[in-house]
Design a protein around this motif. Sequence first.
Motif, PDB file in Angstrom:
ATOM      1  N   ASN A   9      10.335   1.743   4.290  1.00 18.09           N
ATOM      2  CA  ASN A   9      11.338   1.313   5.268  1.00 18.09           C
ATOM      3  C   ASN A   9      12.074   2.486   5.913  1.00 18.09           C
ATOM      4  O   ASN A   9      12.842   2.279   6.853  1.00 18.09           O
ATOM      5  CB  ASN A   9      12.355   0.392   4.587  1.00 18.09           C
ATOM      6  CG  ASN A   9      11.707  -0.838   4.006  1.00 18.09           C
ATOM      7  OD1 ASN A   9      10.874  -1.464   4.635  1.00 18.09           O
ATOM      8  ND2 ASN A   9      12.097  -1.189   2.777  1.00 18.09           N
ATOM      9  N   THR A 174       0.266  -1.992   1.683  1.00 21.24           N
ATOM     10  CA  THR A 174       0.331  -3.301   2.332  1.00 21.24           C
ATOM     11  C   THR A 174       1.513  -3.376   3.281  1.00 21.24           C
ATOM     12  O   THR A 174       1.390  -3.819   4.433  1.00 21.24           O
ATOM     13  CB  THR A 174       0.424  -4.411   1.283  1.00 21.24           C
ATOM     14  OG1 THR A 174      -0.739  -4.379   0.454  1.00 21.24           O
ATOM     15  CG2 THR A 174       0.533  -5.781   1.941  1.00 21.24           C
ATOM     16  N   ARG A 175       2.662  -2.909   2.830  1.00 17.91           N
ATOM     17  CA  ARG A 175       3.844  -2.939   3.687  1.00 17.91           C
ATOM     18  C   ARG A 175       3.718  -1.956   4.845  1.00 17.91           C
ATOM     19  O   ARG A 175       4.148  -2.242   5.965  1.00 17.91           O
ATOM     20  CB  ARG A 175       5.104  -2.656   2.857  1.00 17.91           C
ATOM     21  CG  ARG A 175       5.486  -3.847   1.983  1.00 17.91           C
ATOM     22  CD  ARG A 175       6.471  -3.477   0.903  1.00 17.91           C
ATOM     23  NE  ARG A 175       6.905  -4.634   0.133  1.00 17.91           N
ATOM     24  CZ  ARG A 175       6.178  -5.238  -0.796  1.00 17.91           C
ATOM     25  NH1 ARG A 175       4.958  -4.783  -1.084  1.00 17.91           N
ATOM     26  NH2 ARG A 175       6.637  -6.296  -1.437  1.00 17.91           N
ATOM     27  N   SER A 176       3.111  -0.804   4.593  1.00 12.75           N
ATOM     28  CA  SER A 176       2.853   0.154   5.669  1.00 12.75           C
ATOM     29  C   SER A 176       1.966  -0.465   6.739  1.00 12.75           C
ATOM     30  O   SER A 176       2.255  -0.363   7.942  1.00 12.75           O
ATOM     31  CB  SER A 176       2.198   1.410   5.093  1.00 12.75           C
ATOM     32  OG  SER A 176       1.667   2.229   6.111  1.00 12.75           O
ATOM     33  N   GLU A 178       1.560  -3.589   7.431  1.00 14.18           N
ATOM     34  CA  GLU A 178       2.321  -4.624   8.130  1.00 14.18           C
ATOM     35  C   GLU A 178       3.279  -4.017   9.147  1.00 14.18           C
ATOM     36  O   GLU A 178       3.443  -4.542  10.252  1.00 14.18           O
ATOM     37  CB  GLU A 178       3.087  -5.468   7.118  1.00 14.18           C
ATOM     38  CG  GLU A 178       2.187  -6.326   6.246  1.00 14.18           C
ATOM     39  CD  GLU A 178       2.915  -6.940   5.062  1.00 14.18           C
ATOM     40  OE1 GLU A 178       2.317  -7.790   4.378  1.00 14.18           O
ATOM     41  OE2 GLU A 178       4.087  -6.566   4.808  1.00 14.18           O
ATOM     42  N   ARG A 179       3.928  -2.910   8.780  1.00 18.59           N
ATOM     43  CA  ARG A 179       4.858  -2.257   9.708  1.00 18.59           C
ATOM     44  C   ARG A 179       4.124  -1.719  10.936  1.00 18.59           C
ATOM     45  O   ARG A 179       4.639  -1.766  12.047  1.00 18.59           O
ATOM     46  CB  ARG A 179       5.614  -1.114   9.016  1.00 18.59           C
ATOM     47  CG  ARG A 179       6.429  -1.491   7.805  1.00 18.59           C
ATOM     48  CD  ARG A 179       7.484  -2.552   8.061  1.00 18.59           C
ATOM     49  NE  ARG A 179       8.401  -2.682   6.950  1.00 18.59           N
ATOM     50  CZ  ARG A 179       8.197  -3.425   5.861  1.00 18.59           C
ATOM     51  NH1 ARG A 179       7.079  -4.133   5.739  1.00 18.59           N
ATOM     52  NH2 ARG A 179       9.100  -3.491   4.899  1.00 18.59           N
TER      53      ARG A 179
END
Length: 219
Positions: A9, A174-176, A178-179
Amino acid sequence: MSEIVDQVNDIHREVGTRPVAAGEAHTVLLRRTYEAAAQDVWDACTDPARIARWFLPVSGDLVLGGHYRLEGNASGEILRCEPPELLRVSWLFGADPGFSEVELRITPDGPERTVFELEHIAVAPPEMWDRFGPGAVGVGWDLTVLGLGLHLRGGTIEDPAAWQLSDEARAFITRSSERWGAAYEASGAPPEVAATAVAATTAFYAPDPATNPASPADD
């Protein structure tokens, strides 16, 4: 989430295009603020001994106009070097790599705080961009920016290959992905195109171990 996963984030991401001599290039931009002096960030990105501790071993004639090679990764020419603020290199793979450049911009934000920007400009093969979108390089750069941040704080991931198989790494990746999908959509990509790119990028970098035990680190 873990402290490492939370750092996904801390990165601002932008996706765009830019005309270059070789055609229209895609651009991905990462921006992160580090609690470190600008000179320290510059040294971490340009001192071969330090680069090897948080990224990869590097060799070559590391001066303006010289050529470098990162072990098992890119090679290229040092195109601009303006200490301690700007470094631009060509970022090439293979015998006929096309156009690809990376620029680092380092801006002080106080005596012990630095804004770090990394922009990758490349004419990407259409089949790769259509499948993966910006996450193809963006996720890798997120991992690189993570490694730099840990190094600047005196830490490291002791065994990156093993770590990439961990649940923590899968969560970060996974979050990377998605971002980067969100940044792609913000640049004008249709939601369904961005979602398809996110799925393909996530499956490549963090394949489901239940269905595909191999990982990109094994390729």
